[in-house]
Design a protein around this motif. Structure first.
Motif, PDB file in Angstrom:
ATOM      1  N   THR A   1       0.834  -1.209   0.000  1.00 58.37           N
ATOM      2  CA  THR A   1       0.000   0.000   0.000  1.00 58.37           C
ATOM      3  C   THR A   1       0.864   1.253   0.000  1.00 58.37           C
ATOM      4  N   SER A   2       2.141   1.082   0.319  1.00 55.60           N
ATOM      5  CA  SER A   2       3.064   2.218   0.403  1.00 55.60           C
ATOM      6  C   SER A   2       3.688   2.519  -0.961  1.00 55.60           C
ATOM      7  N   LEU A   3       4.222   3.735  -1.092  1.00 62.60           N
ATOM      8  CA  LEU A   3       4.968   4.103  -2.300  1.00 62.60           C
ATOM      9  C   LEU A   3       6.473   4.001  -2.068  1.00 62.60           C
ATOM     10  N   SER A   4       6.866   3.648  -0.866  1.00 65.74           N
ATOM     11  CA  SER A   4       8.293   3.528  -0.547  1.00 65.74           C
ATOM     12  C   SER A   4       8.866   2.271  -1.184  1.00 65.74           C
TER      13      SER A   4
ATOM     14  N   ILE B   1       7.081   5.098 -12.642  1.00 67.91           N
ATOM     15  CA  ILE B   1       5.840   5.836 -12.438  1.00 67.91           C
ATOM     16  C   ILE B   1       5.148   6.030 -13.784  1.00 67.91           C
ATOM     17  N   PRO B   2       4.022   5.353 -14.017  1.00 73.91           N
ATOM     18  CA  PRO B   2       3.273   5.540 -15.264  1.00 73.91           C
ATOM     19  C   PRO B   2       2.465   6.843 -15.226  1.00 73.91           C
TER      20      PRO B   2
ATOM     21  N   ILE C   1       1.873  13.662 -10.596  1.00 69.21           N
ATOM     22  CA  ILE C   1       2.923  13.057  -9.768  1.00 69.21           C
ATOM     23  C   ILE C   1       2.285  12.566  -8.462  1.00 69.21           C
ATOM     24  N   PRO C   2       2.457  11.294  -8.090  1.00 65.83           N
ATOM     25  CA  PRO C   2       1.846  10.760  -6.864  1.00 65.83           C
ATOM     26  C   PRO C   2       2.251  11.555  -5.623  1.00 65.83           C
TER      27      PRO C   2
ATOM     28  N   VAL D   1       6.642  -0.486  -9.262  1.00 67.63           N
ATOM     29  CA  VAL D   1       5.811   0.316 -10.155  1.00 67.63           C
ATOM     30  C   VAL D   1       4.600   0.840  -9.380  1.00 67.63           C
ATOM     31  N   ILE D   2       4.336   2.130  -9.521  1.00 68.32           N
ATOM     32  CA  ILE D   2       3.235   2.771  -8.805  1.00 68.32           C
ATOM     33  C   ILE D   2       1.977   2.760  -9.670  1.00 68.32           C
TER      34      ILE D   2
END
Length: 323
Positions: A64-67, A75-76, A100-101, A185-186
């Protein structure tokens, strides 16, 4: 046909030599029959020479994290909708930066903004920009921006099939280009169906058949990617990811199996070899199988099939798998 005729004549000459040495008299028809028998006996050695291409072996996880502290953070970006008569490049850049997330670190956000401001990344379909990072505050060796083109769904939600496949193929290409072992990958809005397509795209692009290529000194370069992390997804999707990938692997193994057969030369994947592989499939997955030889095909008056097949040195093997 001329080559086949010459080969058959050579076999006949050899057969007559054997006949002469053993002082046995046989007629031409029995000689040809023995030649046909010899051809079929040799098939067992051909069958044993068939081999599959190297299979992809990747560990997949969800978070669930972006780390992420692996080799590549991808990042698409969908391409923002800009009026066609507006040619202001700065407007496009500003709209992309809005995508950008928000959960990324300030250092990564700044880097992404700088890349987008340069104007080389426009989020066009199948485009990508990969940048080597040298900052100690960024744990990744590379940051990759992946362009998806315009969002075909016009709304947030799971990724459309072709879009998810593009992401998967891009991950494979980036891994090859950067020789990276791990990629994150986000894709925060992706669901299980989109993940399936992403994994299929990854496997499809990563397929590599070196079976019949000359082996260079030191061997063929192995595919570098060992792990993929799906970042920013909800808890349920993160929990389902290992199972989703396992199911997708089964689909991909079937696709790779078909590619292997198509890519194999005729002397490696003749009708008998393919029939033998089909029997293995039937046994492993408890399927019904029926294989029709030349006699059965003649009885069923399969003239069109036999007409195409008659140029082959091998008898037909018409395979019927039922599930």
């Amino acid at each position: 046909l001329l080559i086949i005729f010459i080969i058959e004549m050579i076999h006949i000459v050899k057969s007559f030599s054997i006949i002469k040495s053993t002082n046995k008299l046989i007629n031409i028809s029995s000689s040809i029959q023995s030649i046909n028998s010899l051809t079929k006996l040799q098939l067992s050695s051909v069958t044993s020479s068939y081999k599959s291409s190297e299979q992809l072996n990747i560990a997949v996880s969800g978070s669930t994290s972006l780390s992420f502290d692996g080799d590549v953070l991808a990042i698409p970006f969908y391409k923002p909708t800009i009026p066609k008569d507006n040619t202001d490049k700065k407007l496009l850049a500003e709209e992309i930066k809005k995508l950008i997330p928000s959960g990324l670190s300030s250092e990564i956000k700044t880097l992404l903004s700088d890349i987008i401001d340069e104007g080389s990344f426009k989020a066009d379909s199948q485009s990508k920009v990969v940048v080597r990072t040298y900052s100690k505050s960024i744990p990744n060796k590379y940051i990759a921006l992946v362009g998806l083109g315009l969002n075909p769904k016009k709304e947030e939600g799971d990724y459309e099939v072709s879009t998810a496949v593009k992401i998967g193929k891009s991950l494979s290409t980036i891994a090859k280009d950067t020789n990276s072992k791990s990629i994150g990958v986000i894709v925060p809005t992706i669901a299980n169906s989109g993940l399936t397509q992403l994994f299929l795209g990854l496997h499809d692009q990563s397929y590599n058949d070196n079976r019949y290529k000359k082996t260079p000194e030191g061997g063929h370069e192995p595919f570098p990617l060992q792990s993929v992390s799906i970042l920013g997804v909800n808890e349920k999707i993160a929990k389902d990811i290992p199972l989703t990938y396992k199911l997708t692997e089964k689909i991909s193994s079937g696709v790779d199996f078909a590619k292997d057969l198509v890519g194999a030369p005729p002397n490696s994947a003749d009708p008998y070899v393919i029939a033998s592989l089909a029997k293995d499939i039937a046994k492993d997955f408890k399927l019904d199988i029926e294989i029709l030889g030349k006699k059965e095909c003649l009885e069923l008056q399969m003239g069109g099939y036999l007409g195409v097949q008659q140029g082959s040195k091998y008898d037909p093997q018409f395979i019927h798998l039922t599930y």
